[in-house]
Design a protein around this motif. Structure first.
Motif, short mmCIF file in Angstrom:
data_model
loop_
_atom_site.label_atom_id
_atom_site.label_comp_id
_atom_site.label_asym_id
_atom_site.label_seq_id
_atom_site.Cartn_x
_atom_site.Cartn_y
_atom_site.Cartn_z
N PHE A 130 -13.13 -8.41 1.78
CA PHE A 130 -13.92 -7.39 0.85
C PHE A 130 -13.57 -5.99 1.36
N VAL A 131 -13.01 -5.10 0.41
CA VAL A 131 -12.63 -3.72 0.62
C VAL A 131 -12.84 -2.90 -0.80
N HIS A 132 -12.96 -1.82 -0.61
CA HIS A 132 -13.18 -0.91 -1.62
C HIS A 132 -12.27 -0.85 -2.58
N ALA A 133 -11.04 -0.39 -1.97
CA ALA A 133 -9.83 -0.16 -3.04
C ALA A 133 -8.73 -1.01 -2.68
N GLY A 134 -8.35 -1.04 -1.49
CA GLY A 134 -7.05 -2.00 -0.95
C GLY A 134 -6.54 -1.61 0.26
N PHE A 135 -5.42 -1.72 0.50
CA PHE A 135 -4.81 -1.32 1.99
C PHE A 135 -3.25 -1.39 1.50
N SER A 136 -2.32 -0.94 2.40
CA SER A 136 -0.75 -0.54 2.26
C SER A 136 -0.07 -1.43 3.16
N ASN A 137 -0.80 -1.58 4.20
CA ASN A 137 0.08 -2.08 5.34
C ASN A 137 0.26 -3.60 5.10
N ILE A 138 1.70 -3.69 5.36
CA ILE A 138 2.03 -5.32 5.18
C ILE A 138 1.68 -6.35 6.24
N HIS A 139 1.15 -5.77 7.31
CA HIS A 139 0.36 -6.62 8.40
C HIS A 139 -1.08 -7.00 8.32
N GLY A 140 -1.78 -6.49 7.18
CA GLY A 140 -2.97 -6.67 6.88
C GLY A 140 -4.04 -5.42 6.98
N VAL A 141 -5.29 -5.37 6.64
CA VAL A 141 -5.91 -4.14 6.59
C VAL A 141 -6.40 -3.62 7.80
N SER A 142 -6.46 -4.52 8.79
CA SER A 142 -6.97 -4.20 10.14
C SER A 142 -5.56 -3.18 11.04
N ASN A 143 -4.48 -3.24 10.42
CA ASN A 143 -3.21 -2.59 10.96
C ASN A 143 -3.08 -1.30 9.95
N GLU A 144 -4.00 -0.94 9.25
CA GLU A 144 -3.76 0.11 8.18
C GLU A 144 -3.48 1.66 9.17
#
Length: 245
Positions: A130-144
């Motif tokens: 669950f996240v407001h907008a998204g994420f760009s890191n291909i390794h996942g949101v915790s690696n943003e």
């Protein structure tokens, strides 16, 4: 799953406290149930302080998770720095400032602590993000690399909109970002941009921002069954206001 153990996700509220109260009643939410809010609690309609009061009260009676939205970050930045941001003011911020001008300092401080403690994202036991907008890191949101991306990024949503719908996880071309999670729930980019006022699913991604900032309803959705409930079109709840431009 028994009804008393339901988990709900709620889209962008944007100061529409009347709509928030409506969807909670229409979904018949019980105190023991889980509420996951995707952010953008302020900016748009006139009741941003009332929204925060409602959320704080809900946190005393429900299992609540509050995600940070970009508008929440902008409001907190203003309160901390007083740095002038014309673009923010034109996109709902002025309504929030006007509303908070009527709030006493004690209440404001309580609200600021609420904003300071918002989560960047939430991953549940079923590996749903669950996240407001998204994420760009291909390794996942915790690696943003840049944490702010989680409440500004639109590339995740744009990617799934443009994807070949025949792709599955076994395909080499399947996006690496999507492999990390069972499902992803987002807000931020209103579905009304696609001429829809109900939640939209694209591959693993569910967008539940159905345009409450504008002339469309607020949505609450059961994350397991995907049943959803909506408020009236928010502009009808605030007939003397214009909401977001």
């Amino acid at each position: 799953m028994s009804k008393q153990n339901r988990t709900f996700v709620i889209g962008d509220i944007h100061g529409a406290n009347k709509a928030l109260i409506q969807v909670l009643k229409r979904a018949e939410v019980k105190p023991e149930e889980t509420l996951i809010f995707l952010g953008d609690y302020v900016d748009g309609w006139s009741e941003s302080p009332e929204v925060i009061n409602t959320l704080i009260q809900l946190n005393n009676t429900h299992n609540c998770i509050f995600i940070k939205g970009n508008h929440d970050a902008l409001f907190l930045e203003w309160q901390q720095t007083k740095k002038y941001n014309q673009n923010w003011l034109l996109h709902g911020g002025q309504a929030t400032l006007d509303a908070y001008d009527k709030i006493d300092r004690t209440t404001l401080n309580i609200h600021l602590r609420f904003f300071e403690n918002l989560d960047y994202y939430h991953i549940d036991k079923q590996n749903r993000l669950f996240v407001h907008a998204g994420f760009s890191n291909i390794h996942g949101v915790s690696n943003e690399y840049f944490p702010e991306m989680v409440y500004w990024d639109r590339s995740l949503w744009e990617m799934v909109l443009a994807m070949d719908k025949s792709l599955n996880e076994d395909d080499l071309l399947y996006p690496q970002r999507l492999r990390h999670y069972a499902e992803i729930f987002i807000g931020h980019t209103p579905t009304i941009r696609l001429n829809q006022t109900t939640p939209i699913q694209m591959d693993k991604v569910w967008n539940v921002d159905t345009g409450a900032a504008y002339k469309s309803p607020l949505t609450i959705m059961d994350v397991d069954t995907k049943e959803f409930w909506q408020s009236d079109n928010v502009n009808t709840l605030y007939p003397d206001e214009i909401g977001r431009n």
